[in-house]
Design a protein around this motif. Structure first.
Motif, mmCIF file in Angstrom:
data_model
loop_
_atom_site.group_PDB
_atom_site.id
_atom_site.type_symbol
_atom_site.label_atom_id
_atom_site.label_comp_id
_atom_site.label_asym_id
_atom_site.label_seq_id
_atom_site.Cartn_x
_atom_site.Cartn_y
_atom_site.Cartn_z
ATOM 1 N N GLU A 90 3.044 11.921 -4.947
ATOM 2 C CA GLU A 90 1.635 11.529 -4.918
ATOM 3 C C GLU A 90 1.423 10.423 -3.872
ATOM 4 O OE1 GLU A 90 -1.926 9.843 -5.357
ATOM 5 O OE2 GLU A 90 -0.245 8.652 -6.104
ATOM 6 N N ARG A 91 2.346 9.478 -3.816
ATOM 7 C CA ARG A 91 2.251 8.389 -2.821
ATOM 8 C C ARG A 91 2.661 8.867 -1.427
ATOM 9 N NH1 ARG A 91 -1.504 4.901 -3.595
ATOM 10 N NH2 ARG A 91 -2.237 6.803 -4.564
ATOM 11 N N LYS A 107 -9.841 16.282 6.161
ATOM 12 C CA LYS A 107 -9.038 16.891 5.105
ATOM 13 C C LYS A 107 -7.597 16.943 5.589
ATOM 14 C CE LYS A 107 -8.461 21.116 2.496
ATOM 15 N NZ LYS A 107 -8.457 22.542 2.755
ATOM 16 N N VAL A 108 -6.765 16.104 4.979
ATOM 17 C CA VAL A 108 -5.346 16.102 5.333
ATOM 18 C C VAL A 108 -4.597 16.834 4.227
ATOM 19 C CG1 VAL A 108 -3.312 14.689 5.802
ATOM 20 C CG2 VAL A 108 -5.581 13.898 6.515
ATOM 21 N N GLY A 126 0.785 -1.221 0.000
ATOM 22 C CA GLY A 126 0.000 0.000 0.000
ATOM 23 C C GLY A 126 0.817 1.271 0.000
ATOM 24 N N ARG A 150 1.898 11.778 -0.267
ATOM 25 C CA ARG A 150 0.646 12.378 0.238
ATOM 26 C C ARG A 150 -0.329 11.302 0.692
ATOM 27 N NH1 ARG A 150 1.898 16.483 -3.496
ATOM 28 N NH2 ARG A 150 1.030 15.324 -5.222
ATOM 29 N N SER A 151 -0.445 10.240 -0.075
ATOM 30 C CA SER A 151 -1.404 9.199 0.335
ATOM 31 C C SER A 151 -0.947 8.546 1.645
ATOM 32 C CB SER A 151 -1.623 8.157 -0.774
ATOM 33 O OG SER A 151 -0.508 7.331 -0.949
ATOM 34 N N GLN A 152 0.363 8.430 1.842
ATOM 35 C CA GLN A 152 0.859 7.891 3.113
ATOM 36 C C GLN A 152 0.557 8.841 4.268
ATOM 37 O OE1 GLN A 152 2.539 4.712 3.946
ATOM 38 N NE2 GLN A 152 1.215 4.490 2.165
ATOM 39 N N GLU A 197 -1.955 10.944 4.417
ATOM 40 C CA GLU A 197 -3.405 10.858 4.670
ATOM 41 C C GLU A 197 -3.717 9.580 5.455
ATOM 42 O OE1 GLU A 197 -4.960 11.104 0.660
ATOM 43 O OE2 GLU A 197 -3.912 13.010 0.361
ATOM 44 N N GLY A 198 -3.119 8.475 5.027
ATOM 45 C CA GLY A 198 -3.357 7.203 5.710
ATOM 46 C C GLY A 198 -2.820 7.219 7.136
#
Lengths: 784, 150
Positions: free
Chosen positions: A685-686, A733-734, A92, A688-690, A692-693
């Motif tokens: 991009e990943r 909202k992160v 992930g 940021r997703s980390q 947020e997660g």
């Protein structure tokens, strides 16, 4: 992470020595034992490329270190298709995409023509594969750049031979090699990667010190934000293959009944009723590994094998088993917390001492002290543990969502009593990992069942209840922080006592004390400019399997430290952010020796000289997060901002949580602002997703998730009572701010560093909103 | 023999009438896109459509859907081009991806009955689906985006 335990006693100096030895011999071709950043030794202006001197990383301390051979990781087909092997597990984080991006960018491959292949568990071939500890990019960006650059040179050299010109006149660009004229301008002639494929791959591999790398300005993928993960289409169409999606001819389905209490054994069992359940075909007992320490040894129990997962589960329900629990049946969470609290009130083993803390506390005008508690947590990835095994004719094939395929392979060979060459570990996608899937007990179970069945392929499915009740648990803890304040309201003394059963109890005889890796996670390395500091460890024995869970000991340590900072700020009437910055103090690189860090200080596995703790970088992320969150802005009643920050996994993270506490006490988080400095980064991009997660997982850790024991057994059973953040209440909202660190800043970890600060930041925000201080995790979602 | 229409195909069903649809889909039809996450109807990973409406296939017996139409992630759109799937890719929703089939099926069911859901309606509809990686922010964004294209 397992190798940490094998290397725990090494000092930074010894690790450094290993790097030199290993890399001179096989890996990076001459690492300089200095703290230099990547240095441009010579620059070819025509190509805007630079030579790089490798810096040492913790990879040198890992089993099988790194491999940087382009012929291992890259293949070019005559049609121009480029195949890149990814040897780290995808759970992930996006690493299955990000590491190939590094190779593709450096070799000038067209990303749309890149195909990614997942490596089997084979560390002698690929280098370390233990996808854990936020290490993949930290340890492998250099070898992957080296592979890509070497292949680019090989393509250019092949073109030079074809054209009969100097290689300097051949320049790879976007999947072709261009011939330059005498003025270094394109001549109009070019050869495609496909045309050059055979000749390029036959070229000798240039050594590291002869390679020229792309400059940051020339990157097309690294640091850009538009690359989508390789499996995106498959995931959205149901084609992505996870552990339970493997199908083999004649495959059976199995589940197991395991002892509820660690060390428990089957005293007697009767399978008669289970065997009558339609679809059930066999029942076998598996002997547990009862020698202590247990490592990843299987718990043992009764396996039910059937023609569907459903039938196997129904068969398990019909088993009659009498268990013998053993000594851990006394483990009870409420009593244990009281015991730990009492221990934390007494002096413990001194792990770090700087100055004279006792004198500071004696002379103090004010003393602050508080205890911070946290329960066990389980990773509870959405994909429960599962493995498919076929053990026949002296050979074993195991398919599994595993973070550490080579470690698993070694243990599988031992458990099956066959040579390791005859064991193949196929790595599927992981439906989340968070540390649990680097412990391969479930794979050994599946393999033993297939072996008992005489070679019939079998899919062993863990149920969600199994996942919660037979985990390796994130430790339970009490952290006591004491702060001495003088008559000028200056902090003159800091005492931190940690009391928590240790991960090391899983691998060594339990002494009740933690070990350097846990101490290094935000305990001994708290970066405050305080003259007198003592870090002590109180004894706490383990009564269940303790393991690492994403962010590990930073969760309790950083929660306590960052909460205490805010509490003391409040006591002194100071702004928490300003006070945090003041405690961190001047811009400097911490000097571990001068600060009394232990001799075996563990710096997330990285050599300290190359990855020092830099307070300027820490303060920078704090300022960015605070500014972007509008720190100090006027906000409505029952809302508040809280901040927390740390340096971990060689990255720097600060988080501001904006909380709203309803009139009914309900906690909600409308906004989170996170700043991260992870050095040279690859896929923003990943990242940021980390981030947020990490906020969502932080919300679960802080508000919802806790595992408790009674009579030695886990009380929770499923997501009904082991609760996690849902869409109904998550950080809405992160916003992530990634620091563009100066060129040459070493890559740090991303997967773990952002989780821990969330807990302190949220509890600090709740305090700001309500003047209620929460010191027990999980807090529950209502502030009473 | 009882039969179920799965992704437009008639599939005979002869097993235990209490077997959850989830295991019929996965273990008998090898439609592995539908995931097992909890077995208790509390995580949503196993979500499929029965006659167009989202249900938890771990809590629905195969017998209950006899004669009905079941759609799994594999059958949502032949080319994976359902507006929800497209939005998911546009917003880069997945991390590990394991829960996403269930999330997508839940979102598609919502948008089939409500073309312009409010934020609160999205939250209400999607709160039964857990994502442990924490993709909720992007799931919400993707549902909103897909709502424009359904």
């Amino acid at each position: 992470m397992l190798q940490y335990f094998e290397t725990e006693a090494r000092t930074a100096r010894q690790v450094q020595g290993t790097i030199e030895n290993v890399s001179r011999r096989t890996v990076l071709g001459g690492v300089l034992a200095t703290s230099s950043f990547v240095v441009a030794l010579r620059v070819s202006t025509a190509n805007a490329r630079e030579a790089l001197t490798p810096y040492p990383t913790g990879a040198a301390g890992m089993p099988h270190t790194v491999v940087a051979d382009p012929n291992v990781f890259i293949a070019i087909a005559p049609d121009g298709a480029v195949t890149i092997v990814t040897h780290r597990a995808e759970m992930g984080t996006g690493i299955r995409t990000s590491l190939p991006m590094v190779i593709a960018d450096e070799m000038e491959a067209d990303w749309s023509r890149v195909r990614i292949v997942q490596a089997e568990g084979d560390e002698p071939k690929y280098g370390n594969q233990d996808t854990d500890g936020s290490r993949s990019m930290r340890h492998f960006i250099q070898p992957m750049r080296q592979c890509g650059a070497a292949m680019r040179h090989m393509l250019e050299n092949a073109a030079a031979v074809t054209w009969g010109v100097e290689p300097a006149l051949c320049r790879a660009k976007n999947h072709q090699v261009i011939l330059l004229d005498g003025t270094k301008k394109p001549s109009g002639k070019s050869l495609s990667f496909g045309e050059l494929a055979k000749a390029a791959m036959a070229q000798p591999v240039p050594p590291q010190d002869k390679l020229l790398y792309k400059t940051a300005a020339e990157f097309t993928l690294i640091g850009k934000g538009s690359t989508k993960i390789a499996d995106l289409h498959d995931i959205t169409t149901g084609k992505a293959v996870y552990g339970a999606d493997i199908r083999l001819p004649g495959m059976k389905f199995a589940v197991m009944a395991r002892p509820a209490v660690l060390g428990g054994k089957v005293k007697a069992h009767d399978a008669a009723k289970a065997l009558k359940v339609p679809g059930v075909e066999a029942v076998h007992e598996l002997e547990g590994v009862h020698k202590v320490p247990r490592g990843f040894g299987i718990l043992g129990g009764i396996a039910v094998i059937a023609n569907s997962t459903y039938a196997a589960m129904a068969g398990r329900d019909a088993l009659d088993i009498e268990w013998e629990n053993g000594p851990n049946a006394s483990y009870e969470s409420v009593a244990f917390d009281k015991e730990m609290t009492a221990t934390a009130a007494q002096p413990g083993k001194v792990i770090r001492n700087q100055g004279d803390p006792d004198a500071a506390f004696t002379k103090a005008k004010q003393v602050f002290s508080a205890d911070y508690h946290a329960q066990h947590i389980v990773p509870a990835a959405m994909e429960p543990l599962v493995a498919v095994a076929r053990v026949a004719d002296g050979k074993a094939d195991i398919w599994a969502p595993v973070q550490s395929p080579y470690g698993a392979r070694k243990d599988l060979a031992e458990a099956l009593k066959i040579p390791i060459e005859n064991v193949t570990v196929h790595v599927t996608l992981l439906g989340g990992g968070f540390g649990r899937k680097s412990k391969w007990d479930f794979m050994v179970e599946a393999a033993l069942i297939s072996q008992k069945l005489g070679g019939t392929p079998v899919l062993l499915q863990w149920t969600r209840e199994d996942d919660l009740r037979h985990a390796f648990y994130h430790t339970v803890s009490v952290e006591r922080i004491e702060v001495a304040i003088d008559d000028k309201d200056k902090v003159t003394g800091w005492r931190h006592r940690t009391v928590a059963p240790s991960i090391i109890s899983t691998f060594k005889e339990d002494t009740g004390y933690s070990f350097p890796i846990e101490y290094g996670m935000g305990f001994v390395n708290t970066p405050f400019e305080i003259a007198n500091v003592r870090c002590e460890n109180g004894k706490a024995m383990a009564h269940t399997r303790i393991g690492w869970y994403r962010s590990v000991s930073t969760i309790p340590h950083v929660f306590a430290v960052q909460s205490a900072v805010c509490e003391v700020a409040d006591q002194l009437g100071r702004d928490p952010k300003d006070f945090l910055l003041e405690l961190i103090g001047s811009d400097r690189r911490l000097d571990p020796k001068a600060l009394g860090f232990p001799d075996d200080f563990w710096n997330f596995g990285d050599p300290y000289e190359a990855f020092p703790i830099d307070t300027a970088r820490l303060k920078n992320v704090i300022r960015i997060a605070a500014d972007k969150a509008g720190w100090g802005k006027k906000i409505p009643a029952r809302q508040g901002l809280g901040i927390a920050a740390h340096c971990a996994w060689s990255s720097y993270v600060a988080t501001v949580v904006h909380v709203e506490v309803g009139n009914d006490g309900k906690i909600s988080v409308p906004e989170v602002t996170t700043a991260i400095d992870c050095g040279l980064y690859v896929n923003p991009e990943r990242i940021r997703s980390q981030m947020e997660g990490a906020a969502v997982m932080g919300m679960s850790n802080t508000v919802y998730s806790g595992i408790t024991f009674k009579n030695g057994a886990v009380e929770q059973s499923n997501y009904t009572d082991f609760t996690v953040a849902r869409m109904s209440n998550y950080p809405k909202k992160v916003t992530t701010h990634i620091v563009d660190a100066p060129p040459g800043t070493h890559s740090g970890g991303v997967g773990e560093p952002a989780v821990a600060p969330f807990s302190g930041a949220l509890c600090n925000a709740i305090y700001a909103a309500t003047k209620k201080r929460l010191r027990r995790l999980p807090t529950g979602d209502i502030v009473t | 023999m009882p039969s179920i229409n799965v992704n437009g195909e008639k599939r005979d069903y002869s097993g235990d009438s209490a077997m959850p649809l989830l295991w019929f889909l996965r273990d008998e039809l090898n439609l592995t896109g539908t995931k097992y996450g909890c077995g208790a109807g509390v995580c949503g990973a196993c979500t499929v459509h029965v006659d167009g409406v989202a249900v938890r296939s771990c809590q629905t017996t195969a017998a209950e859907v006899t004669g009905k139409s079941v759609t799994t992630i594999e059958g949502l759109d032949g080319n994976g081009e359902h507006p929800v799937q497209k939005a998911w890719r546009e917003v880069n929703v997945p991390q590990c991806g394991f829960c996403q089939a269930g999330q997508i099926m839940q979102a598609a069911s919502l948008l089939a009955k409500n073309k312009a859901p409010t934020d609160d309606q999205i939250v209400e509809e999607m709160s039964g689906n857990i994502c442990r990686c924490g993709c909720y922010q992007r799931i919400h964004d993707a549902v909103r985006l897909a709502a424009g294209g359904v």
